[in-house]
Design a protein around this motif. Structure first.
Motif, PDB file in Angstrom:
ATOM      1  N   THR A   1      -3.224   4.115  -8.848  1.00 26.01           N
ATOM      2  CA  THR A   1      -4.301   4.646  -7.948  1.00 26.01           C
ATOM      3  C   THR A   1      -3.478   5.176  -6.626  1.00 26.01           C
ATOM      4  OG1 THR A   1      -4.515   2.408  -6.571  1.00 26.01           O
ATOM      5  CG2 THR A   1      -5.922   2.748  -8.585  1.00 26.01           C
ATOM      6  N   SER A   2      -1.990   5.302  -6.780  1.00 26.55           N
ATOM      7  CA  SER A   2      -1.521   6.068  -5.463  1.00 26.55           C
ATOM      8  C   SER A   2      -1.543   7.407  -5.747  1.00 26.55           C
ATOM      9  CB  SER A   2      -0.070   5.565  -5.588  1.00 26.55           C
ATOM     10  OG  SER A   2       0.164   4.469  -5.142  1.00 26.55           O
TER      11      SER A   2
ATOM     12  N   LEU B   1      -0.285  -0.965  -7.556  1.00 27.38           N
ATOM     13  CA  LEU B   1      -0.376   0.196  -6.691  1.00 27.38           C
ATOM     14  C   LEU B   1      -0.161   1.616  -7.326  1.00 27.38           C
ATOM     15  CD1 LEU B   1       0.175   1.321  -3.617  1.00 27.38           C
ATOM     16  CD2 LEU B   1       2.759   0.791  -3.954  1.00 27.38           C
TER      17      LEU B   1
ATOM     18  N   SER C   1       0.870  -1.285  -0.067  1.00 25.85           N
ATOM     19  CA  SER C   1       0.015   0.146   0.002  1.00 25.85           C
ATOM     20  C   SER C   1       0.741   1.172   0.080  1.00 25.85           C
ATOM     21  CB  SER C   1      -1.040  -0.116   1.263  1.00 25.85           C
ATOM     22  OG  SER C   1      -0.155   0.202   2.598  1.00 25.85           O
TER      23      SER C   1
ATOM     24  N   GLY D   1      -1.023   4.360  -1.392  1.00 26.02           N
ATOM     25  CA  GLY D   1      -2.184   3.653  -2.029  1.00 26.02           C
ATOM     26  C   GLY D   1      -3.207   3.514  -0.913  1.00 26.02           C
TER      27      GLY D   1
ATOM     28  N   ARG E   1      -5.979  -5.132  -5.104  1.00 33.82           N
ATOM     29  CA  ARG E   1      -4.680  -5.207  -5.467  1.00 33.82           C
ATOM     30  C   ARG E   1      -4.359  -6.733  -5.135  1.00 33.82           C
ATOM     31  NH1 ARG E   1      -4.253  -0.033  -2.950  1.00 33.82           N
ATOM     32  NH2 ARG E   1      -3.112  -0.818  -0.971  1.00 33.82           N
TER      33      ARG E   1
END
Length: 607
Positions: free
Chosen positions: A312-313, A309, A258, A281, A291
């Protein structure tokens, strides 16, 4: 109604303003126009109140307007210039967001009594800079040479990342810790957690949790167009470091895949610099499951985890504050810092001399320090001590070590409430392994005990003895090295110095209304000179500059000596060549001693 800018100009020396305007017209080939409040309103959060706007025709036949900006403190504070017709943000180096030009360093000097020539010179430099920017040859070069400045113009993260990492290649794995408002990165988990324990007293083991991070070394710094704005931009910048960078990034997601922290390093004009990017993330259960789709928990292959990751981070560009020892002690340019960082020092006595000498050794860069004192701080100590009233009633050594450790987390600092005699009897490792010892106990008996121990151990570690004479008018620092005389050469049987710079008609020692409580009054100002002499000699010993026993002294001002009913001794007058004014640093070789003479002769014959 007259605006404030016009009022300011009307209140000024009109002859001087006319001369400035004439010089600007001659320099730029057009008549300057005085700025109005409306013109100045564009410079938000700037202190400017008046100035001029001047059109300038450049070699590409473009006309660009330059503002000369005055603050209320002109000419004591220099004028600044700004390019009104400037391109977009971070298109040109040396041009800030509002067009103000960066031409003057933080240490610039100028003739405050000649504002006409100062402004003329500033305008000439402004026109030259803009001309070269229009030409374009310096744009990429300067963006790279001063890349920390421009990176910090484009931050979107208020968090600061404190770095203990050595700022050089290769690309490698490092460790990161994230607190509520700050982060810290270090080469190893152990080094990181040690620093955190030093910096944050009482931090729990649970709070020390770290994660793996990336250190990516770039062959050249990024320019603004390469600053990552999204996950693909981060990937592109890491790719500049080659396969090693990409492999490191793929492997560095945390267990939930994440987040990832990347520290980039590169060489600028003034040395290496560090910048940071964090890819965050969402940690929500649904996002994590998305994910991990198609794989068991925490079993997603690194490359796939990273590819899921980054898109969308949230990409955060952060400022890095170097907190490594070489940067703290000389900004990476002090050749002594490595040697001092590896040195281990012991300071006996944490009073008015020892507490300041201990602090100075840490400021100089000594990496390992033990402070030793059995006494508690009392209110009369506060005026001359590094500790204040909040430490009254507490052991000096323990409280001093606690506070210094928090302020110098990159060093290792220990406090001991032993006496000199107790420390010698216990044979502590910190004493046996010391590279330097300083004695500021104010006790002749303690110094003689330390000297006997020193001789029995072959005098391999230098000891610096420091003390002040009455009223702090004079002070001494004696380094007993492996060769030359030991302390016995200059003290009597009770450890008092046989060599003094001052004499007083009446006894200088005063007595408290208590049994055996004697003292001599002096303040922190007088003591500052003596402490500096002791600390300087100690640092010289740590650096190996003192190979034979030596004696350095501070002789204060003669009028202070007279004020306290004193006079110089004949020894002092000899050292000062009869010049009685004082305020001088004196030195001499330390006398040879009879007790070590046979040992020194034996060593000489053997060698």
């Amino acid at each position: 109604m007259l605006d404030r800018a016009a009022q300011f100009m009307d209140s000024y020396d009109q002859v001087m303003l006319t001369d400035i305007e004439a010089r600007l017209a001659f320099r730029c080939g057009s008549v300057p126009v005085r700025l109005t409040d409306s013109d100045i309103s564009g410079y938000i959060d700037r202190p400017y109140v008046a100035g001029w706007r001047v059109p300038v025709v450049f070699e590409d036949n473009s006309t660009r307007r330059i503002d000369v900006l005055l603050s209320p403190w002109f000419p004591d504070i220099a004028a600044r210039t700004a390019l009104v017709d400037h391109p977009g943000r971070l298109t040109w180096p040396h041009v800030e967001t509002d067009g103000v030009l960066c031409l003057l360093s933080n240490s610039h000097d100028m003739d405050l009594d000649d504002p006409v020539n100062v402004i003329d010179n500033l305008m000439a430099r402004s026109c030259d800079l803009i001309g070269r920017l229009i030409e374009g040859a310096i744009i990429e070069r300067d963006f790279k040479q001063e890349f920390l400045t421009y990176w910090n113009y484009d931050l979107n993260d208020t968090r600061r990342i404190h770095s203990l990492v050595e700022p050089r290649g290769p690309t490698r794995e490092i460790f990161a810790w994230h607190g509520r408002s700050m982060s810290v990165v270090a080469e190893t988990e152990e080094a990181l957690q040690t620093w955190l324990r030093h910096r944050f007293e009482g931090i729990s083991e649970k709070q020390l949790g770290c994660e793996k991070a990336c250190f990516v070394w770039l062959d050249s710094p990024p320019v603004p167009s390469e600053y990552p704005q999204d996950g693909s931009g981060l990937l592109e910048l890491v790719a500049r470091a080659g396969p090693a960078g990409l492999q490191l990034l793929e492997a560095r997601g945390n267990r939930a895949h994440s987040s990832v922290t990347v520290i980039f390093g590169a060489e600028g004009r003034g040395g290496p610099g560090l910048i940071a990017v964090r890819a965050l993330g969402s940690t929500g259960r649904d996002n994590v499951r998305s994910r991990e789709r198609g794989f068991r928990r925490n079993r997603v292959p690194d490359q796939i985890a990273l590819n899921r990751l980054l898109p969308t981070s949230i990409i955060l560009r952060s400022k890095v504050l170097r907190a490594d020892a070489p940067w703290i002690h000389g900004r990476g340019r002090d050749a002594r810092s490595g040697q001092l960082a590896s040195a281990s020092a012991v300071v006996f006595g944490c009073g008015s001399v020892g507490s300041t000498v201990a602090l100075t050794l840490l400021r100089a860069g000594v990496g390992h320090l033990t402070v030793v004192d059995n006494d508690e701080l009392e209110w009369p100590n506060v005026s001359r001590h590094e500790l204040g009233g909040s430490a009254v009633g507490v052991k000096k050594s323990l409280e001093l070590a606690r506070r210094l450790q928090r302020d110098f987390p990159h060093a290792t600092i220990v406090g001991s409430d032993q006496t000199v005699q107790g420390a010698i009897a216990e044979e502590f490792d910190w004493l046996a392994n010391a590279d330097l010892i300083v004695s500021a106990t104010g006790s002749g008996q303690a110094d003689r005990t330390l000297n006997r121990w020193h001789k029995s151990n072959g005098r391999k570690v230098p000891i610096v003895y420091g003390w002040a004479e009455p009223y702090g008018i004079a002070g001494h620092a004696v380094a007993v090295a492996e060769s030359g005389g030991c302390l016995e050469a200059g003290v009597d049987r009770v450890g008092l110095s046989k060599f003094e710079l001052t004499r007083f008609e009446e006894t200088a020692a005063l007595e408290e209304p208590a049994c055996g409580m004697h003292y001599t009054p002096y303040g922190a100002v007088e003591l500052a000179f003596i402490n500096t002499v002791v600390a300087e000699l100690a640092v010289d010993c740590a650096l190996g500059r003192v190979v034979s026993s030596t004696h350095r002294m501070w002789a204060g001002r003669h009028d202070l000596l007279l004020e306290n009913g004193g006079r110089w001794t004949s020894d002092a007058l000899d050292l000062m060549n009869g010049e009685i004014e004082g305020g001088r640093l004196l030195s001499r070789p330390w006398r040879a001693c009879t007790c070590c003479q046979s040992d020194q002769t034996s060593k000489s014959i053997t060698s």
